[in-house]
Scaffold this motif. Sequence first.
Motif, PDB file in Angstrom:
ATOM      1  N   ARG A 128       2.155  -0.588   1.590  1.00 23.21           N
ATOM      2  CA  ARG A 128       3.536  -0.123   1.425  1.00 23.21           C
ATOM      3  C   ARG A 128       3.680   0.629   0.106  1.00 23.21           C
ATOM      4  O   ARG A 128       3.096   0.240  -0.917  1.00 23.21           O
ATOM      5  CB  ARG A 128       4.520  -1.290   1.451  1.00 23.21           C
ATOM      6  CG  ARG A 128       5.996  -0.894   1.315  1.00 23.21           C
ATOM      7  CD  ARG A 128       6.902  -2.110   1.315  1.00 23.21           C
ATOM      8  NE  ARG A 128       6.789  -2.843   2.569  1.00 23.21           N
ATOM      9  CZ  ARG A 128       7.168  -4.113   2.727  1.00 23.21           C
ATOM     10  NH1 ARG A 128       7.676  -4.788   1.707  1.00 23.21           N
ATOM     11  NH2 ARG A 128       7.030  -4.691   3.898  1.00 23.21           N
ATOM     12  N   ILE A 129       4.475   1.692   0.153  1.00 21.33           N
ATOM     13  CA  ILE A 129       4.918   2.395  -1.046  1.00 21.33           C
ATOM     14  C   ILE A 129       6.438   2.398  -1.034  1.00 21.33           C
ATOM     15  O   ILE A 129       7.055   2.734  -0.013  1.00 21.33           O
ATOM     16  CB  ILE A 129       4.411   3.856  -1.075  1.00 21.33           C
ATOM     17  CG1 ILE A 129       2.881   3.889  -1.138  1.00 21.33           C
ATOM     18  CG2 ILE A 129       5.010   4.607  -2.265  1.00 21.33           C
ATOM     19  CD1 ILE A 129       2.313   5.293  -0.991  1.00 21.33           C
ATOM     20  N   SER A 130       7.047   2.013  -2.143  1.00 18.36           N
ATOM     21  CA  SER A 130       8.505   2.013  -2.273  1.00 18.36           C
ATOM     22  C   SER A 130       8.920   2.974  -3.369  1.00 18.36           C
ATOM     23  O   SER A 130       8.384   2.938  -4.479  1.00 18.36           O
ATOM     24  CB  SER A 130       9.027   0.608  -2.604  1.00 18.36           C
ATOM     25  OG  SER A 130       8.750  -0.297  -1.550  1.00 18.36           O
ATOM     26  N   LEU A 131       9.876   3.834  -3.046  1.00 15.49           N
ATOM     27  CA  LEU A 131      10.489   4.752  -4.003  1.00 15.49           C
ATOM     28  C   LEU A 131      11.990   4.548  -3.861  1.00 15.49           C
ATOM     29  O   LEU A 131      12.612   5.039  -2.918  1.00 15.49           O
ATOM     30  CB  LEU A 131      10.091   6.197  -3.686  1.00 15.49           C
ATOM     31  CG  LEU A 131      10.622   7.293  -4.613  1.00 15.49           C
ATOM     32  CD1 LEU A 131      10.100   7.120  -6.036  1.00 15.49           C
ATOM     33  CD2 LEU A 131      10.238   8.671  -4.077  1.00 15.49           C
ATOM     34  N   GLY A 164       0.855   1.531   7.637  1.00 17.89           N
ATOM     35  CA  GLY A 164       1.559   1.248   6.392  1.00 17.89           C
ATOM     36  C   GLY A 164       2.893   1.958   6.327  1.00 17.89           C
ATOM     37  O   GLY A 164       3.192   2.848   7.131  1.00 17.89           O
ATOM     38  N   GLU A 165       3.715   1.584   5.350  1.00 16.93           N
ATOM     39  CA  GLU A 165       5.080   2.090   5.255  1.00 16.93           C
ATOM     40  C   GLU A 165       5.338   2.816   3.945  1.00 16.93           C
ATOM     41  O   GLU A 165       4.852   2.412   2.891  1.00 16.93           O
ATOM     42  CB  GLU A 165       6.095   0.942   5.337  1.00 16.93           C
ATOM     43  CG  GLU A 165       6.199   0.267   6.679  1.00 16.93           C
ATOM     44  CD  GLU A 165       7.255  -0.826   6.677  1.00 16.93           C
ATOM     45  OE1 GLU A 165       7.589  -1.301   7.769  1.00 16.93           O
ATOM     46  OE2 GLU A 165       7.746  -1.200   5.583  1.00 16.93           O
ATOM     47  N   PHE A 166       6.132   3.859   4.042  1.00 14.89           N
ATOM     48  CA  PHE A 166       6.760   4.467   2.873  1.00 14.89           C
ATOM     49  C   PHE A 166       8.248   4.199   2.974  1.00 14.89           C
ATOM     50  O   PHE A 166       8.890   4.583   3.947  1.00 14.89           O
ATOM     51  CB  PHE A 166       6.497   5.970   2.815  1.00 14.89           C
ATOM     52  CG  PHE A 166       7.351   6.702   1.811  1.00 14.89           C
ATOM     53  CD1 PHE A 166       7.529   6.211   0.523  1.00 14.89           C
ATOM     54  CD2 PHE A 166       7.987   7.896   2.156  1.00 14.89           C
ATOM     55  CE1 PHE A 166       8.331   6.877  -0.402  1.00 14.89           C
ATOM     56  CE2 PHE A 166       8.786   8.572   1.237  1.00 14.89           C
ATOM     57  CZ  PHE A 166       8.952   8.072  -0.037  1.00 14.89           C
ATOM     58  N   ARG A 167       8.795   3.492   1.984  1.00 11.37           N
ATOM     59  CA  ARG A 167      10.219   3.172   1.948  1.00 11.37           C
ATOM     60  C   ARG A 167      10.900   3.976   0.857  1.00 11.37           C
ATOM     61  O   ARG A 167      10.426   4.031  -0.281  1.00 11.37           O
ATOM     62  CB  ARG A 167      10.431   1.676   1.685  1.00 11.37           C
ATOM     63  CG  ARG A 167       9.988   0.780   2.830  1.00 11.37           C
ATOM     64  CD  ARG A 167      10.286  -0.679   2.525  1.00 11.37           C
ATOM     65  NE  ARG A 167      10.054  -1.548   3.681  1.00 11.37           N
ATOM     66  CZ  ARG A 167      10.311  -2.848   3.710  1.00 11.37           C
ATOM     67  NH1 ARG A 167      10.826  -3.436   2.619  1.00 11.37           N
ATOM     68  NH2 ARG A 167      10.075  -3.556   4.795  1.00 11.37           N
TER      69      ARG A 167
END
Length: 230
Positions: A128-131, A164-167
């Motif tokens: 996961r990547i969170s911005l 995977g996720e980009f949030r």
Amino acid sequence: MTEMNEARDSAFYGRRKGRPLRDQQAARFDDLYPRLALDLAAPVADAGALFPHAPDEIHLEIGFGGGEHLIHRAVEAPGVGFIGVEPFVNGMAKTLMEIDRRQIGNIRLSDADAVKVLDALPDASLTRISLLYPDPWPKKRHWKRRFVGPDNVARFARVLKPGGEFRFASDIDTYVDWTLRHVRFHPDFEWMARRAADWQAPYPGWPGTRYEAKALREGRTPAYLTFRRL
């Protein structure tokens, strides 16, 4: 809208320090930060080896501000390894104090530019990547400074595992539209929303942030976007 198509090796704009640090905060920079900081002198060969345990997953938060969300997620999921990137000294100091107070062991940190951190990580190493609430750079002449762009979306695609996720969360509608257009344009990502409620509702277990609270006080409605790496 004008797009930024050229690659960049830096994405940080703005000041790095605000109020002078208190003695305890400065001390945590001296004794704790060196133990938690990523070594970017060479590419990271094994992201899991950054942590004292073998993490179930590795999540990256870019621009964690005061660390509210990063700390909450790390305590919530001790089996996950978290990498937090924040060049603003005061936000890093606040987070170091909380890590020390709670004795959290599954966070690693960097005050470097997030582009350099992404470039140092191995392929398919993150789940996961969170911005969250990034600087929107609302003036047209500054749009090229927005962190979301073709170059960084390509970086996200490289380091995220399939599935995977980009949030991305923001209260600035033009930046939400900008992000939708740039990420959906990339062939390796799928927007996960199927109905309006999917992007209007916060993520499960969402603790809120001070930026979100400010937006709500000022009458702006946040959006919460989730993209899946195909």
